[in-house]
Design a protein around this motif. Structure first.
Motif, mmCIF file in Angstrom:
data_model
loop_
_atom_site.group_PDB
_atom_site.id
_atom_site.type_symbol
_atom_site.label_atom_id
_atom_site.label_comp_id
_atom_site.label_asym_id
_atom_site.label_seq_id
_atom_site.Cartn_x
_atom_site.Cartn_y
_atom_site.Cartn_z
ATOM 1 N N ASP A 54 31.182 54.930 32.801
ATOM 2 C CA ASP A 54 31.840 54.860 34.105
ATOM 3 C C ASP A 54 33.274 55.351 34.068
ATOM 4 N N THR A 94 35.705 54.223 31.971
ATOM 5 C CA THR A 94 36.649 53.251 31.441
ATOM 6 C C THR A 94 37.033 53.628 30.017
ATOM 7 N N LEU A 95 38.343 53.707 29.761
ATOM 8 C CA LEU A 95 38.860 54.052 28.433
ATOM 9 C C LEU A 95 38.888 52.799 27.585
ATOM 10 N N ILE A 96 38.200 52.830 26.451
ATOM 11 C CA ILE A 96 38.168 51.654 25.594
ATOM 12 C C ILE A 96 38.938 51.870 24.296
ATOM 13 N N CYS A 147 35.361 56.566 25.726
ATOM 14 C CA CYS A 147 35.178 56.052 27.093
ATOM 15 C C CYS A 147 33.748 55.591 27.298
ATOM 16 N N GLN A 148 33.619 54.671 28.260
ATOM 17 C CA GLN A 148 32.278 54.282 28.695
ATOM 18 C C GLN A 148 31.796 55.277 29.749
ATOM 19 N N SER A 197 39.573 60.060 35.767
ATOM 20 C CA SER A 197 38.633 58.942 35.940
ATOM 21 C C SER A 197 37.506 59.294 36.885
#
Length: 468
Positions: free
Chosen positions: A103, A105-107, A100-101, A118
């Motif tokens: 913030d 966000t799951l990458i 994840c980033q 989240s």
């Protein structure tokens, strides 16, 4: 109402205690297992995430040999590429790992509660808890610090239900196995209780047979063993043996006493009938009859007194209290008094070692010595001699001997002279009642000692009384 047997009571109490232990053990196992499983889940979460940290690398460019690697995954990130091992996508022990980033966000990777987490801030190397739809999840984050990976986090997620599944399996196994074990244990307890209590049942049955059949010669027959129940059976057998001996002795005593009492009573009655039948008896005849009656009455009175004394010593020995006494002085006093009798011109001398002290009953010890000396007078020869000796002995506390030079006792008669109502010389039966030496033996045994005799016909007899 039918009473429960001891076997049933033991099995019932054993079963209740066993069930209680099993129930407590079951809840204890569940409690401990729950704690262990939760710790195992958290440890597995941390281990999985930590191992995946090493699976993420950063490269500024791709090489041809890297592109052909089919076990890794490459993705564009910033001014370079991120290499991720393809096992990264696999859920290890139901632990899901995602890249994840900052913030949220799951990458890359998987996260079954990505929406719920989240808004959950990242905390490096810390386990967080979050409940989603009633299910508790553990979350563990690790910040990536290698060059090119700044701002990226690895987040691991695992559900508490993983432990609940294993705990449920443990619970089901326990619920199946523990009742079976309880049943086996209760059955084994029932069989063991029956085996252990079998001697008691046999003891009870033997006692009942003795009571119903009045047969004291019957004994409890058990298998070989040396436990408490076998010892109890041995004690019962010994008790039955002693009771049998006592009843036999009692029957013999009653029989002998009846015979001994019948003689003087018969003589008295016959003399009275004879005198009353004579119409003109002279004063001399009346006097002679009264002399016979008085003589037989004295014998009867002495016999009854001796019998009562004998029974009192045998049945109520606690009535005779023991005390510390100077036995030497007692022997000298008795001999001094008995020397005055001089029956048949027999002389009595005494040699007593001074200061011999024992614990005993003065009345009974006096009776013992008096009976021995009286017996020596009774069967001694005219102008004879009686020697009383008291001395200490290395093997005993002391030895008291009474020696005469009278008619003596035949060897075949010596084992019987201490029996009640036994008289070795029938020609002299009018001189005693056969209880004197029997009383001596009882008194000796009452004090924990023994009485022995050494005799030769025509050469006299020696009676020895000693304490161990």
């Amino acid at each position: 109402m039918k009473k429960k047997s001891i076997r049933a009571k033991i099995t019932l109490w054993f079963s209740a205690a066993l069930i209680l232990v099993v129930v407590l053990t079951y809840f204890f196992i569940l409690s401990v297992s729950r704690g262990i499983l939760q710790k195992t889940i958290r440890d597995s979460l941390i281990t999985t995430v930590e191992s995946n940290v090493d699976e993420v690398e950063y490269y500024t460019s791709l090489y041809s040999d890297m592109a052909g690697n089919d076990i890794d995954y490459y993705m564009r990130y910033g001014n370079g590429y991120i290499e991720i091992d393809d096992d990264f996508l696999d859920a290890v022990n139901d632990v899901y790992t995602s890249l994840c980033q900052a913030d949220g966000t799951l990458i890359y990777g998987e996260n079954p509660i990505v929406l719920a987490t989240s808004e959950l801030g990242f905390q490096d190397s810390a386990v967080q808890r979050i409940r989603v739809n009633g299910t508790l999840y553990y979350v563990f984050d690790r910040q990536l610090t290698l060059d090119g990976l700044e701002g990226l986090w690895l987040r691991g997620v695992v559900s508490e239900e993983q432990g609940e599944t294993e705990l449920s399996a443990i619970s089901r196994t326990s619920l199946i196995l523990q009742p079976i074990l309880v049943l086996i244990a209760v059955l084994g307890g029932w069989l063991i209780a029956g085996r252990v209590l079998a001697p008691i049942r046999q003891i009870s049955e033997t006692a009942a047979q003795i009571r119903q059949g009045d047969d004291l010669k019957k004994r409890i027959e058990l298998s070989d063993g040396n436990d408490e129940l076998h010892q109890l059976a041995d004690q019962f057998n010994e008790m039955f043996s002693r009771l049998d001996d006592s009843f036999q002795a009692q029957q013999q005593f009653v029989s002998d006493a009846s015979h001994e009492l019948r003689t003087p009573v018969t003589v008295i009655r016959a003399q009275c009938d004879l005198t009353l039948e004579e119409e003109e008896a002279s004063p001399e005849e009346y006097r002679e009859s009264l002399e016979v009656i008085r003589r037989q009455s004295k014998k009867l009175s002495r016999l009854i007194s001796d019998m009562l004394d004998f029974a009192r010593l045998e049945l109520q020995p606690e009535r005779y209290q023991k005390e510390e006494l100077d036995f030497s002085a007692l022997v000298e006093d008795v001999c001094s008094d008995m020397a005055l009798i001089r029956e048949n011109n027999i002389t009595l001398t005494c040699e007593a070692e001074p200061n011999i002290r024992i614990r005993g009953n003065r009345e009974l010890l006096t009776r013992l010595l008096t009976n021995l000396i009286s017996n020596a007078y009774r069967y001694g020869r005219s102008d004879g001699h009686i020697q009383v000796t008291l001395r200490s002995d290395p093997g005993h506390s002391f030895v008291l001997s009474v020696q005469d030079d009278g008619i003596g006792i035949a060897p075949e008669e010596q084992p019987n002279i201490f029996r009640r109502f036994y008289q070795a010389d029938p020609s002299r039966s009018g001189k005693g009642n056969g209880l004197g030496l029997a009383m001596v033996k009882e008194i000796a045994e009452f004090h924990g000692g023994e009485i022995r005799v050494q005799s030769e016909p025509g050469a006299g007899s020696t009676f020895k009384f000693s304490l161990f």
